[in-house]
Design a protein around this motif. Structure first.
Motif, mmCIF file in Angstrom:
data_model
loop_
_atom_site.group_PDB
_atom_site.id
_atom_site.type_symbol
_atom_site.label_atom_id
_atom_site.label_comp_id
_atom_site.label_asym_id
_atom_site.label_seq_id
_atom_site.Cartn_x
_atom_site.Cartn_y
_atom_site.Cartn_z
ATOM 1 N N UNK A 132 0.822 -1.208 0.000
ATOM 2 C CA UNK A 132 0.000 0.000 0.000
ATOM 3 C C UNK A 132 0.856 1.257 0.000
ATOM 4 N N UNK A 133 1.816 1.330 0.930
ATOM 5 C CA UNK A 133 2.629 2.543 1.059
ATOM 6 C C UNK A 133 3.632 2.672 -0.077
ATOM 7 N N UNK A 134 4.161 1.548 -0.563
ATOM 8 C CA UNK A 134 5.072 1.597 -1.701
ATOM 9 C C UNK A 134 4.358 2.164 -2.923
ATOM 10 N N UNK A 135 3.153 1.666 -3.189
ATOM 11 C CA UNK A 135 2.394 2.159 -4.331
ATOM 12 C C UNK A 135 2.066 3.631 -4.206
ATOM 13 N N UNK A 136 1.700 4.059 -2.995
ATOM 14 C CA UNK A 136 1.358 5.463 -2.774
ATOM 15 C C UNK A 136 2.561 6.367 -3.009
ATOM 16 N N UNK A 137 3.750 5.922 -2.595
ATOM 17 C CA UNK A 137 4.958 6.731 -2.785
ATOM 18 C C UNK A 137 5.269 6.901 -4.271
ATOM 19 N N UNK A 138 5.249 5.803 -5.006
ATOM 20 C CA UNK A 138 5.546 5.894 -6.442
ATOM 21 C C UNK A 138 4.468 6.695 -7.169
ATOM 22 N N UNK A 139 3.216 6.574 -6.722
ATOM 23 C CA UNK A 139 2.121 7.312 -7.359
ATOM 24 C C UNK A 139 2.286 8.813 -7.147
ATOM 25 N N UNK A 140 2.705 9.216 -5.948
ATOM 26 C CA UNK A 140 2.886 10.639 -5.669
ATOM 27 C C UNK A 140 4.032 11.211 -6.501
ATOM 28 N N UNK A 141 5.097 10.449 -6.689
ATOM 29 C CA UNK A 141 6.197 10.904 -7.539
ATOM 30 C C UNK A 141 5.703 11.111 -8.968
ATOM 31 N N UNK A 142 4.906 10.165 -9.450
ATOM 32 C CA UNK A 142 4.365 10.285 -10.812
ATOM 33 C C UNK A 142 3.488 11.521 -10.940
ATOM 34 N N UNK A 143 2.662 11.781 -9.949
ATOM 35 C CA UNK A 143 1.790 12.957 -9.985
ATOM 36 C C UNK A 143 2.598 14.244 -9.895
ATOM 37 N N UNK A 144 3.678 14.214 -9.103
ATOM 38 C CA UNK A 144 4.496 15.408 -8.912
ATOM 39 C C UNK A 144 5.249 15.835 -10.157
ATOM 40 N N UNK A 145 5.380 14.931 -11.130
ATOM 41 C CA UNK A 145 6.074 15.279 -12.374
ATOM 42 C C UNK A 145 5.269 16.240 -13.236
ATOM 43 N N UNK A 146 3.947 16.251 -13.048
ATOM 44 C CA UNK A 146 3.052 17.155 -13.785
ATOM 45 C C UNK A 146 3.229 17.033 -15.306
ATOM 46 N N UNK A 147 3.215 15.780 -15.747
ATOM 47 C CA UNK A 147 3.285 15.494 -17.180
ATOM 48 C C UNK A 147 2.197 14.473 -17.471
ATOM 49 N N UNK A 148 1.110 14.925 -18.092
ATOM 50 C CA UNK A 148 -0.060 14.068 -18.236
ATOM 51 C C UNK A 148 0.203 12.809 -19.065
ATOM 52 N N UNK A 149 0.890 12.887 -20.212
ATOM 53 C CA UNK A 149 1.140 11.651 -20.967
ATOM 54 C C UNK A 149 1.932 10.621 -20.168
ATOM 55 N N UNK A 150 2.989 11.087 -19.457
ATOM 56 C CA UNK A 150 3.770 10.150 -18.653
ATOM 57 C C UNK A 150 2.945 9.600 -17.495
ATOM 58 N N UNK A 151 2.119 10.456 -16.889
ATOM 59 C CA UNK A 151 1.275 9.996 -15.783
ATOM 60 C C UNK A 151 0.289 8.935 -16.263
ATOM 61 N N UNK A 152 -0.254 9.108 -17.460
ATOM 62 C CA UNK A 152 -1.182 8.122 -18.008
ATOM 63 C C UNK A 152 -0.476 6.789 -18.240
ATOM 64 N N UNK A 153 0.748 6.846 -18.759
ATOM 65 C CA UNK A 153 1.520 5.614 -18.965
ATOM 66 C C UNK A 153 1.801 4.937 -17.629
ATOM 67 N N UNK A 154 2.146 5.742 -16.628
ATOM 68 C CA UNK A 154 2.392 5.190 -15.286
ATOM 69 C C UNK A 154 1.121 4.557 -14.733
ATOM 70 N N UNK A 155 -0.022 5.251 -14.892
ATOM 71 C CA UNK A 155 -1.288 4.749 -14.360
ATOM 72 C C UNK A 155 -1.654 3.408 -14.983
ATOM 73 N N UNK A 156 -1.367 3.260 -16.258
ATOM 74 C CA UNK A 156 -1.634 1.991 -16.936
ATOM 75 C C UNK A 156 -0.832 0.868 -16.287
ATOM 76 N N UNK A 157 0.459 1.094 -16.085
ATOM 77 C CA UNK A 157 1.307 0.074 -15.469
ATOM 78 C C UNK A 157 0.882 -0.181 -14.020
ATOM 79 N N UNK A 158 0.497 0.876 -13.326
ATOM 80 C CA UNK A 158 0.079 0.753 -11.938
ATOM 81 C C UNK A 158 -1.154 -0.141 -11.819
#
Length: 228
Positions: A132-158
């Motif tokens: 739970x906490x590992x996923x939340x940490x990586x998710x926050x890093x992805x959100x903090x990048x503020x790049x929608x295409x990359x965030x979408x790619x990350x969300x797919x893998x997540x």
């Protein structure tokens, strides 16, 4: 000091005894259930929302996890066409870039939340909490990048990584020694982002995911040998 209301909410979420779509009971119902005030329930929910563990929809309530994303449907379709190793290879292509961008774009408040998530993983007492906490940490890093295409790619893998069989494989691969390494790597990664050093953040994420890939390959090898 551990917030007892927060701890009870986490137990409720972990148990999965929720309504449709992962909806939590109302604040009043939670207050009655926990024998506390609505104010303390609201404060605990605010903290969990800030960490990306629950989300709220106006007029509908509070839900565990993250809002549904169109990538979820695609993830469900292709999950059976890939495997954990391919997903880790894709993460190695995407997440170092996200970490570098986060080092440039994350706010101080987000970095403070990142440190809190890293501490929560250290304090996690079971594999489910670690996940739970590992996923939340990586998710926050992805959100903090503020790049929608990359965030979408990350969300797919997540979303693909949520496959229960894959979660079980990762849990078996988490020995005490490997978890100590992972926590140290997370600390290095968070420090690099906090230092606003994109190159160091990119390298730290790459090294962390490479370590996890090696552990996953070893675990899958043991699994295959056991089935022979």
């Amino acid at each position: 000091m551990t917030d007892p209301v927060r701890a009870k909410l986490m137990d409720l979420i972990a148990a999965g005894d929720l309504g449709e779509g992962g909806r939590l009971p109302t604040e009043r119902a939670l207050a009655d259930r926990f024998g506390t005030s609505r104010r303390l329930v609201r404060q605990a929910l605010d903290a969990l929302e800030a960490e990306g563990l629950v989300w709220r929809r106006q007029g509908a309530g509070t839900f565990a996890g993250q809002p549904s994303d169109p990538t979820g449907d695609l993830a469900a379709r292709i999950a059976g066409e890939t495997d954990p190793i391919q997903v880790m290879e894709a993460r190695l292509c995407i997440e170092p870039a996200l970490a570098a961008l986060s080092a440039e774009r994350m706010t101080d408040d987000e970095i403070a939340r990142l440190r809190a998530l890293a501490r929560q993983q250290v304090e996690a007492a079971d594999p489910q909490g670690t996940e739970l906490w590992d996923g939340a940490l990586h998710r926050l890093i992805a959100q903090g990048a503020r790049n929608r295409p990359l965030l979408t790619a990350f969300a797919l893998l997540d979303r693909i990584r949520e496959n229960p069989d894959w979660v079980a494989i990762r849990a078996r691969g988490r020995s005490g020694a490997s978890m100590a390494v992972s926590r140290s790597e997370h600390a290095t990664l968070v420090d690099a982002i906090a230092a606003r050093d994109p190159d160091a953040a990119r390298q730290a994420m790459h090294e962390h995911l490479t370590t996890r890939l090696s552990a996953l390959q070893a675990q899958l090898g043991e699994h295959l040998r056991a089935g022979e």
